[in-house]
Design an enzyme around this catalytic site. Structure first.
Site, PDB file in Angstrom:
ATOM      1  N   LEU A  84       1.299   4.847   0.001  1.00  0.00           N
ATOM      2  CA  LEU A  84       0.724   6.167   0.259  1.00  0.00           C
ATOM      3  C   LEU A  84       1.781   7.145   0.765  1.00  0.00           C
ATOM      4  O   LEU A  84       1.917   8.244   0.242  1.00  0.00           O
ATOM      5  CB  LEU A  84      -0.407   6.051   1.280  1.00  0.00           C
ATOM      6  CG  LEU A  84      -1.044   7.369   1.750  1.00  0.00           C
ATOM      7  CD1 LEU A  84      -1.745   8.080   0.589  1.00  0.00           C
ATOM      8  CD2 LEU A  84      -2.020   7.119   2.898  1.00  0.00           C
ATOM      9  N   GLU A 107       0.644   4.795  10.518  1.00  0.00           N
ATOM     10  CA  GLU A 107      -0.825   4.909  10.578  1.00  0.00           C
ATOM     11  C   GLU A 107      -1.269   6.065  11.469  1.00  0.00           C
ATOM     12  O   GLU A 107      -2.308   6.004  12.126  1.00  0.00           O
ATOM     13  CB  GLU A 107      -1.487   3.605  11.062  1.00  0.00           C
ATOM     14  CG  GLU A 107      -0.952   2.336  10.450  1.00  0.00           C
ATOM     15  CD  GLU A 107      -1.122   2.260   8.953  1.00  0.00           C
ATOM     16  OE1 GLU A 107      -1.664   3.198   8.353  1.00  0.00           O
ATOM     17  OE2 GLU A 107      -0.692   1.252   8.377  1.00  0.00           O
ATOM     18  N   ASN A 112      -8.023   3.453   8.323  1.00  0.00           N
ATOM     19  CA  ASN A 112      -8.824   3.209   9.518  1.00  0.00           C
ATOM     20  C   ASN A 112      -8.977   1.722   9.798  1.00  0.00           C
ATOM     21  O   ASN A 112      -9.071   1.303  10.964  1.00  0.00           O
ATOM     22  CB  ASN A 112     -10.188   3.882   9.386  1.00  0.00           C
ATOM     23  CG  ASN A 112     -10.116   5.376   9.644  1.00  0.00           C
ATOM     24  OD1 ASN A 112      -9.275   5.840  10.405  1.00  0.00           O
ATOM     25  ND2 ASN A 112     -10.998   6.134   9.003  1.00  0.00           N
ATOM     26  N   SER A 119       2.506  12.323   7.328  1.00  0.00           N
ATOM     27  CA  SER A 119       1.336  12.835   8.026  1.00  0.00           C
ATOM     28  C   SER A 119       0.522  13.829   7.199  1.00  0.00           C
ATOM     29  O   SER A 119      -0.528  14.280   7.650  1.00  0.00           O
ATOM     30  CB  SER A 119       1.758  13.504   9.338  1.00  0.00           C
ATOM     31  OG  SER A 119       2.336  12.567  10.219  1.00  0.00           O
ATOM     32  N   PHE A 160       0.866  -1.177   0.000  1.00  0.00           N
ATOM     33  CA  PHE A 160       0.000   0.000   0.000  1.00  0.00           C
ATOM     34  C   PHE A 160       0.897   1.219   0.000  1.00  0.00           C
ATOM     35  O   PHE A 160       1.524   1.540   1.021  1.00  0.00           O
ATOM     36  CB  PHE A 160      -0.888  -0.041   1.243  1.00  0.00           C
ATOM     37  CG  PHE A 160      -1.980   0.984   1.318  1.00  0.00           C
ATOM     38  CD1 PHE A 160      -3.222   0.746   0.754  1.00  0.00           C
ATOM     39  CD2 PHE A 160      -1.791   2.169   2.010  1.00  0.00           C
ATOM     40  CE1 PHE A 160      -4.253   1.668   0.869  1.00  0.00           C
ATOM     41  CE2 PHE A 160      -2.805   3.105   2.130  1.00  0.00           C
ATOM     42  CZ  PHE A 160      -4.049   2.851   1.548  1.00  0.00           C
ATOM     43  N   ILE A 177       7.209   1.821   2.711  1.00  0.00           N
ATOM     44  CA  ILE A 177       6.137   1.001   2.152  1.00  0.00           C
ATOM     45  C   ILE A 177       6.397  -0.454   2.512  1.00  0.00           C
ATOM     46  O   ILE A 177       7.311  -1.099   1.986  1.00  0.00           O
ATOM     47  CB  ILE A 177       6.042   1.198   0.620  1.00  0.00           C
ATOM     48  CG1 ILE A 177       5.932   2.692   0.289  1.00  0.00           C
ATOM     49  CG2 ILE A 177       4.858   0.417   0.077  1.00  0.00           C
ATOM     50  CD1 ILE A 177       4.821   3.435   1.009  1.00  0.00           C
ATOM     51  N   PHE A 212      -5.119  21.102  11.991  1.00  0.00           N
ATOM     52  CA  PHE A 212      -4.092  20.525  11.134  1.00  0.00           C
ATOM     53  C   PHE A 212      -3.392  21.652  10.359  1.00  0.00           C
ATOM     54  O   PHE A 212      -4.013  22.599   9.931  1.00  0.00           O
ATOM     55  CB  PHE A 212      -4.711  19.528  10.159  1.00  0.00           C
ATOM     56  CG  PHE A 212      -5.080  18.219  10.811  1.00  0.00           C
ATOM     57  CD1 PHE A 212      -4.136  17.214  10.951  1.00  0.00           C
ATOM     58  CD2 PHE A 212      -6.360  18.002  11.278  1.00  0.00           C
ATOM     59  CE1 PHE A 212      -4.469  16.020  11.561  1.00  0.00           C
ATOM     60  CE2 PHE A 212      -6.708  16.807  11.892  1.00  0.00           C
ATOM     61  CZ  PHE A 212      -5.744  15.813  12.030  1.00  0.00           C
TER      62      PHE A 212
END
Length: 397
Positions: free
Chosen positions: A145, A377, A254, A152, A143, A177, A397
């Site tokens: 990302l 995460e 999530n 973050s 995955f 990753i 944020f």
């Protein structure tokens, strides 16, 4: 390994169970999943994990065994997946991470991230092509990302995907990753003219390069990579049609965060077990240290935080099964579980004394791994801001 060369037992201390009977709160099938995962961790991971950690060795032959046990994508329905409950999945994460965070991480990357992305957002052809093999462990997914400039802040993603005729061309870099160098398919998130989209990239595609990150002092028995996408050309049907914008990857994150809520408590339990056993066998000033007030105070504090963490995980699992679990509630769980697991590991190390820094005990390995779990995460700070936004209605944020 213990000093005698035997693997450290993973059976939860009966002394813990006498204070906290978790099984009494579980359905019979949930206990079955828990015991299956504990047996796998005890028999297949623990005998070699200290040496694998020392050697930075990823024991790839265990992946199809995890698939055969039903642990990969176990919370998903169909396509060879077990369709198990959220709590059952959480219990499996707890037991695997009681052996090592790297193996719970593999289950999360494969099932909660890569497989969930395909299951949630993919076409039927994409699901049929990838999910059965991934559930069996004959295919591995990753995955992609996080980027080098800051995991973050995915909104600042620099990896791009542009149209060239009917094709897509991906260019960019990703970092940290998991499994990328051994994966068969990468779920890559990239900026397009229409926002962030997900793409299924077979890792043999020209221009895709995954390089394991060297020098890690944490998660040494698992693989995390730098990924380079140098003009990776994909057909039109490589895009995941069900996801546009950051809600796509966040929906998968999530799922993974939920597994961490449980998994970190497994690492905490392993440390608590080691501390209890050592407190009964180590003598100082003519007595076992477990008979001393300060040691008992530490053990009591550790047990209280472990029990609270598992009860919170169970509550969140029941909410997830009802379909009412919110992102802020997941953040509460991730923030609490990892923070308290690190605290428990630190107290366990103090009870073990100098021997606690050796690999005769699993505590320093867990403590090092948990520092990575704390970061990925969503860091503590990110989850504090998610919770703060829910409390105030204002984003910081």
């Amino acid at each position: 390994m213990t000093a005698s060369g035997r693997p450290t037992p993973l059976v939860a201390s009966p002394l813990i169970d006498s204070v906290f009977d978790l099984d009494d709160l579980l359905a019979p099938e949930e206990v079955v999943w828990s015991r299956k995962a504990r047996a796998f961790a005890t028999n297949r991971i623990l005998p070699t994990i200290e040496q694998d950690f020392e050697d930075r060795f990823f024991r790839a032959e265990l992946v199809p065994e995890l698939g055969a046990a039903g642990f990969l994508g176990m919370h998903l329905e169909g396509y060879g997946c077990a369709g198990a409950s959220a709590v059952s999945y959480g219990l499996v994460c707890l037991e695997l991470e009681a052996a090592d965070s790297g193996w719970r991480t593999l289950v999360s990357v494969q099932g909660s991230l890569a497989m969930s992305a395909i299951h949630k957002y993919g076409t039927e052809d994409q699901k049929q092509r990838w999910l059965p093999g991934m559930a069996a462990g004959s295919l591995i997914g990753c995955f992609a990302l996080t980027e080098p400039t800051g995991g973050s802040d995915p909104a600042a993603m620099r990896t791009t995907a542009r149209r060239d005729g009917d094709d897509w061309v991906l260019t960019g870099t990703k970092r940290w990753i998991g499994l990328a160098s051994v994966a068969d398919v990468a779920v890559v998130w990239a900026q397009t003219d229409a926002g962030v989209r997900g793409f299924l990239v077979p890792t043999g595609t020209a221009g895709f390069t995954a390089t394991p990150i060297a020098g890690k002092l944490s998660m040494r028995a698992s693989i995390q990579c730098d990924v380079t996408l140098d003009g990776v050309r994909l057909p039109a049907d490589a895009v995941l049609p069900g996801a546009t914008g950051l809600s796509g990857p966040f929906g998968c994150l999530n799922e993974a965060r939920f597994g961490i809520v449980w998994g970190a408590m497994g690492a905490a339990r392993s440390c608590l077990d080691a501390a209890i056993a050592r407190s009964r066998s180590r003598e100082v000033f003519g007595h076992p240290i477990g008979a001393m007030q300060l040691t008992q105070a530490k053990l009591a504090d550790m047990l209280v935080e472990y029990e609270k963490g598992v009860l919170l995980a169970l509550y969140l699992g029941r909410l997830k099964e009802r379909g009412t679990l919110s992102p802020a509630q997941i953040s509460v769980g991730k923030l609490n579980s990892v923070r308290e697991a690190i605290r428990i590991a630190g107290l366990a190390r103090s009870i073990l004394g100098g021997d606690g820094v050796t690999n005769e005990f699993p505590v320093m390995r867990h403590l090092a791994n948990l520092e990575s779990v704390r970061t990925y995460e969503g860091t503590d700070e990110i989850h504090q801001l998610v919770i703060g936004r829910a409390l105030t209605g204002m984003s910081a944020f």
